[in-house]
Design an enzyme around this catalytic site. Structure first.
Site, mmCIF file in Angstrom:
data_model
loop_
_atom_site.group_PDB
_atom_site.id
_atom_site.type_symbol
_atom_site.label_atom_id
_atom_site.label_comp_id
_atom_site.label_asym_id
_atom_site.label_seq_id
_atom_site.Cartn_x
_atom_site.Cartn_y
_atom_site.Cartn_z
ATOM 1 N N SER A 89 4.037 -3.118 6.125
ATOM 2 C CA SER A 89 4.466 -2.140 5.379
ATOM 3 C C SER A 89 4.780 -2.388 3.947
ATOM 4 O O SER A 89 5.012 -1.708 2.871
ATOM 5 C CB SER A 89 5.581 -1.200 5.912
ATOM 6 O OG SER A 89 6.597 -1.882 6.244
ATOM 7 N N SER A 105 5.857 -6.914 8.919
ATOM 8 C CA SER A 105 5.660 -5.883 7.718
ATOM 9 C C SER A 105 5.943 -6.969 6.584
ATOM 10 O O SER A 105 5.610 -6.616 5.219
ATOM 11 C CB SER A 105 6.388 -4.947 7.363
ATOM 12 O OG SER A 105 5.807 -3.609 8.219
ATOM 13 N N LYS A 120 11.832 -4.211 -2.144
ATOM 14 C CA LYS A 120 10.934 -3.069 -1.474
ATOM 15 C C LYS A 120 11.919 -1.742 -1.588
ATOM 16 O O LYS A 120 13.303 -1.745 -1.482
ATOM 17 C CB LYS A 120 10.867 -3.358 -0.143
ATOM 18 C CG LYS A 120 10.187 -2.668 0.853
ATOM 19 C CD LYS A 120 9.941 -3.042 2.302
ATOM 20 C CE LYS A 120 8.991 -2.345 3.238
ATOM 21 N NZ LYS A 120 8.778 -2.808 4.531
HETATM 22 N N1 GLN Z 1 2.868 -2.060 11.999
HETATM 23 C C1 GLN Z 1 4.367 -2.068 11.976
HETATM 24 C C2 GLN Z 1 4.664 -0.540 12.282
HETATM 25 O O1 GLN Z 1 3.779 0.234 11.741
HETATM 26 C C3 GLN Z 1 5.164 -2.572 11.001
HETATM 27 C C4 GLN Z 1 6.249 -2.103 10.944
HETATM 28 C C5 GLN Z 1 7.120 -3.163 10.350
HETATM 29 O O2 GLN Z 1 7.093 -4.443 10.288
HETATM 30 N N2 GLN Z 1 8.082 -2.385 9.371
HETATM 31 O O3 GLN Z 1 5.482 -0.224 13.116
#
Ligand code: GLN
Length: 470
Positions: A149, A173, A74
């Site tokens: 994400s 995420s 990532k």
């Molecule tokens: N939906 C979560 C957020 O936007 C996901 C964040 C994550 O796990 N990086 O904070």
């Protein structure tokens, strides 16, 4: 099947060279360009490393069992001399001077990084649609988002570009995009994997995780990257072999089903599939037991307060003075800060910085931040109680199918079933268990703290009973 195990044996049986594996990964990436899963592709570096790996193989001097295998990471994980953007205009031209520990361990094992994957800006989101580099598409239905994400890493594995990709998981995420693309997504216990070199979203919640096609591959990856790191004081010294319990049956395993996770937000068709899976596991020897996590409904609001508070603090370093984007319009220092941040952060990121600064302010601190911390303790205690009688807990990973591209907003229902494990620092995994139309349904299993070997063993047993067909 395309996975770490099969590529390993291709190499071991001389059915393929690393150069060939890398070439076909890069070709697959090119064929799937429309999915927009990658922000940068490391073609030359990957090809050179493949040659080196093939040479090591000839000399019987391999670094590990995954030497020569293509992987992706990532784009919020630092890699020396490569761009690390976190999908933000703010870091569009940032070239990292060092490599994240987890990434370094994979490199030391001989794995070859073919590229850095697309994501929501600074890992904030549920769709991978807030990237400065454009949205990622779901390979199962290109009109839909792949979740987020870490959507790019999920797609890189789901589209069989690579057998293993790293993501980061702050409240879902890794697990949520894995569920939405029909693959395995695994987040270890907080502290199991070093966060050094991971661009921070919310430091008390962030954890690096893995996308793979099988539970066994996830165990292999964790065995390579886990362990104490002097560069991250939150890591723990409890290294073990995470594959050792794979192959055990479900006989005598106690699976808890938290009743709060079957509320009205759960799509009825998803519910039917999860219930059918529970029946199947029971028929195969598991003991199913209803449990309660009474503070479930407070988990998402609690996450929103804590994560935005931490994000507002973590993102204060992007000021235009050092290594980031810098506004050319500024007339003085304050102007430089505000113009740089105004021009380079996306809308969602700005909203969170504002919310986070608010909950940390003198007026709101007691009422929001302190309350959220207390709630976090209660949520952890709910789990402690459940694990007195259960080995793992089971629920759906997401309450419903992914939305059309552009429809998801950043804080949605999409990770209400994954957030609690993050608040409690517990290991959790999503494996595909069924389909509703085109959309895969993820089965989410949460293990007790540092009990990854047990969690992976049960997940692997479930995987072989379910026999999911992609
Ligand atoms: N939906 C979560 C957020 O936007 C996901 C964040 C994550 O796990 N990086 O904070």
């Amino acid at each position: 099947m395309y996975n770490l195990e099969s590529l390993k044996s291709q190499l071991n049986q001389n059915a393929s060279t690393s150069v060939q594996l890398i070439d076909s990964s890069l070709q697959k990436l090119e064929e799937n360009k429309d999915l927009n899963a990658f922000i940068s592709v490391l073609t030359d570096e990957a090809k050179a490393q493949a040659l080196e790996s093939d040479n090591r193989r000839q000399k019987a001097a391999l670094h590990s069992e995954i030497d020569g295998i293509p992987i992706a990471i990532k784009d919020n994980l630092c890699l020396q001399c490569s761009k690390t953007t976190a999908a933000s205009k703010m870091l569009e031209n940032f070239v990292s001077p060092y490599t994240a520990t987890a990434v370094q361990k994979l490199k030391d094992a001989g794995a070859i990084i073919i590229g850095k994957t697309n994501m929501d800006e600074f890992a904030m989101g549920v769709s991978s649609g807030s990237s400065y580099f454009g949205p990622v598409k779901n390979p199962l239905d290109t009109s839909k988002d792949p979740g987020g994400s870490s959507g790019g890493s999920a797609v890189a594995v789901a589209a069989k570009i690579v057998p293993l990709a790293l993501g980061s998981d702050t409240c879902g995420s890794v697990r949520q995009p894995a569920a939405q693309t029909g693959i395995v997504g695994f987040k270890p216990s907080y502290g199991r994997v070093s966060r050094y070199g991971l661009i921070a979203l919310a430091s008390s919640l962030d954890q690096i995780g893995f996308f793979t096609h099988t539970v066994r591959d996830a165990a292999t990856a964790l065995s390579i990257v886990a362990g104490l790191d002097p560069k991250d004081n939150t890591t723990i010294d409890a290294k073990s072999d995470f594959s050792e319990k794979l192959g055990e049956s479900l006989e005598g395993k106690k699976i808890g089903v938290p009743k709060e996770y079957f509320g009205k937000e759960l799509d009825p068709q998803f519910k039917t599939q999860i219930e059918a899976t529970i029946d199947l596991l029971q028929k195969n020897g598991a003991t199913i037991q209803e449990v309660s996590l009474p503070h479930f409904s407070y988990a998402m609001p609690c996450y929103q307060v804590i994560s935005t508070a931490e994000a507002s603090s973590n993102l204060s370093r992007y000021d235009g003075v050092r290594y980031t984007y810098r506004s050319s319009e500024a007339k003085n220092l304050n102007d430089l800060y505000s113009k740089t941040r105004g021009e380079a952060f996306g809308e969602g990121v700005k909203h969170r910085i504002l919310l986070g600064s608010y909950v940390l302010g003198a007026d709101a601190f007691e009422n929001y931040f302190i309350q959220a911390q207390k709630m976090r303790t209660l949520i952890s205690e709910d789990f402690d109680k459940a694990f007195e009688t259960c080995d793992v807990l089971l629920n759906a990973t997401t309450p419903k199918a992914p939305l059309a591209i552009g429809e998801s907003s950043s804080f949605t229902e999409s990770d209400i079933y994954t957030v609690s494990a993050s608040l409690a620092g517990l290991p959790a995994i999503s494996i595909p268990c069924a389909k509703v139309g085109n959309s895969p349904v993820g089965l989410h299993l949460t293990g007790n703290y540092l009990q990854e070997a047990e969690l992976l063993s049960i997940a692997s047993a479930c995987e072989s009973i379910i026999q999911y067909q992609a």
